[in-house]
Design an enzyme around this catalytic site. Structure first.
Site, mmCIF file in Angstrom:
data_model
loop_
_atom_site.group_PDB
_atom_site.id
_atom_site.type_symbol
_atom_site.label_atom_id
_atom_site.label_comp_id
_atom_site.label_asym_id
_atom_site.label_seq_id
_atom_site.Cartn_x
_atom_site.Cartn_y
_atom_site.Cartn_z
ATOM 1 C CG HIS A 146 -1.745 1.187 1.436
ATOM 2 N ND1 HIS A 146 -3.069 1.258 1.039
ATOM 3 C CD2 HIS A 146 -1.450 2.405 1.978
ATOM 4 C CE1 HIS A 146 -3.551 2.460 1.345
ATOM 5 N NE2 HIS A 146 -2.585 3.178 1.914
ATOM 6 C CD GLU A 147 2.112 3.635 3.618
ATOM 7 O OE1 GLU A 147 2.543 4.718 3.199
ATOM 8 O OE2 GLU A 147 0.981 3.517 4.112
ATOM 9 C CG HIS A 150 0.114 6.104 -0.726
ATOM 10 N ND1 HIS A 150 -1.022 6.690 -1.244
ATOM 11 C CD2 HIS A 150 -0.273 5.545 0.451
ATOM 12 C CE1 HIS A 150 -2.043 6.499 -0.423
ATOM 13 N NE2 HIS A 150 -1.612 5.795 0.618
ATOM 14 C CD GLU A 204 -5.190 6.015 2.056
ATOM 15 O OE1 GLU A 204 -5.168 4.964 2.704
ATOM 16 O OE2 GLU A 204 -4.171 6.621 1.719
HETATM 17 ZN ZN LIG Z 1 -2.582 5.200 2.334
#
Ligand SMILES: [Zn+2]
Length: 275
Positions: A146-147, A150, A204
């Site tokens: 997830h990071e 980003h 997100e």
């Molecule tokens: Zn996030």
């Protein structure tokens, strides 16, 4: 602001923004199996973001080192780096240049349950995330995926750009009213975009979807993203959590993750076969 004709205001804003730094529409990543294809408007350059990120990351590490909080547990550091080493080679599916990034992965000793990846691949995982969530390797891959997503999508650069636009409008208004200078340095927005500002719900969702694909391709069970967020939600209920403040959650997040974890399941099975 009522004194200013809206058309004049908009044209002045355009001039002010053009003076700030050239605005560009970019496609930061390829769609992948999860099909993320949103184009992004950027005012702050990648170079500025990466310069700010390298500097900030070095500072965070130096401070942690001074306090004896940098990679305190060799076993924990090794574990986190092992997961990262399987995820990073998968980033090429979304953007080839990421394979050449100067990736760095470190563990910070902290009670905070937090993790982040700065532009250009500078990763930090806080020991609190590992300990408090009693995190599995699959869940660790979900957080890091997830990071990393980003960073691949350059969401920090996007936040910095939005901040630059917002502040230009404010300083333009001030200038028209004779209150101050229009000129702003975009480098300062790079810093603002790095940390602290929350991600939008749309960003997100993108990070969630790309994250499960990275994990699946690396041979980690993509369904772990669901249990991870369930654990986060439970922990977030007991105490304020830094991670949740910069990664706002929504009620439909788990439902979306469930759908996308299912979609990338064949990639996971394929990867398991070859490992
Ligand atoms: Zn996030």
């Amino acid at each position: 602001m009522a004194l200013i004709n809206p058309i004049l205001k908009n044209s002045m804003l355009a001039v002010a923004l053009a003076g700030l730094v050239a605005c560009e529409t970019v496609q930061t990543t390829q769609g992948g199996a999860v099909g993320i294809d949103r184009k992004q408007q950027m005012l702050v350059s990648s170079q500025e973001m990466e310069a700010a990120s390298s500097k900030e990351y070095a500072q965070v590490l130096a401070q942690a080192r001074d306090k004896g909080q940098l990679n305190r547990s060799a076993a924990q550091t090794q574990r986190v780096r092992a997961v990262a080493n399987r995820l990073i080679p998968q980033t090429g599916v979304f953007r080839q240049d990421a394979l050449q990034w100067k990736w760095e992965v470190n563990v910070l000793a902290s009670d905070e349950a937090n993790a982040w990846c700065m532009p250009g691949g500078k990763i930090a995982v806080y020991s609190g995330l590992i300990d408090k969530l009693n995190i599995s390797d699959d869940e660790l891959a979900a957080v890091m995926g997830h990071e990393i997503a980003h960073a691949l999508r350059e969401h920090a650069r996007e936040r910095a750009s939005q901040q630059a636009v917002a502040n230009s409008a404010i300083s333009l208004g001030a200038a028209l009213l004779g209150l101050g200078d229009v000129g702003q340095q975009s480098a300062q927005y790079a810093y603002m975009g790095l940390m602290g500002l929350p991600n939008s719900r749309a960003n997100e969702t993108e990070a969630d979807r790309i994250g499960v694909e990275l994990a699946a391709r690396a041979g980690y069970d993509p369904k772990a993203a669901v249990t991870l967020w369930q654990k986060m939600a439970k922990l977030g209920g007991e105490e304020p959590m830094k991670f949740l403040s910069t990664h706002p959650s929504s009620a439909d997040r788990i439902a979306d993750l469930t759908v996308y974890a299912q979609r990338v399941e064949p990639l996971y099975r394929q990867s398991r076969k070859t490992r």
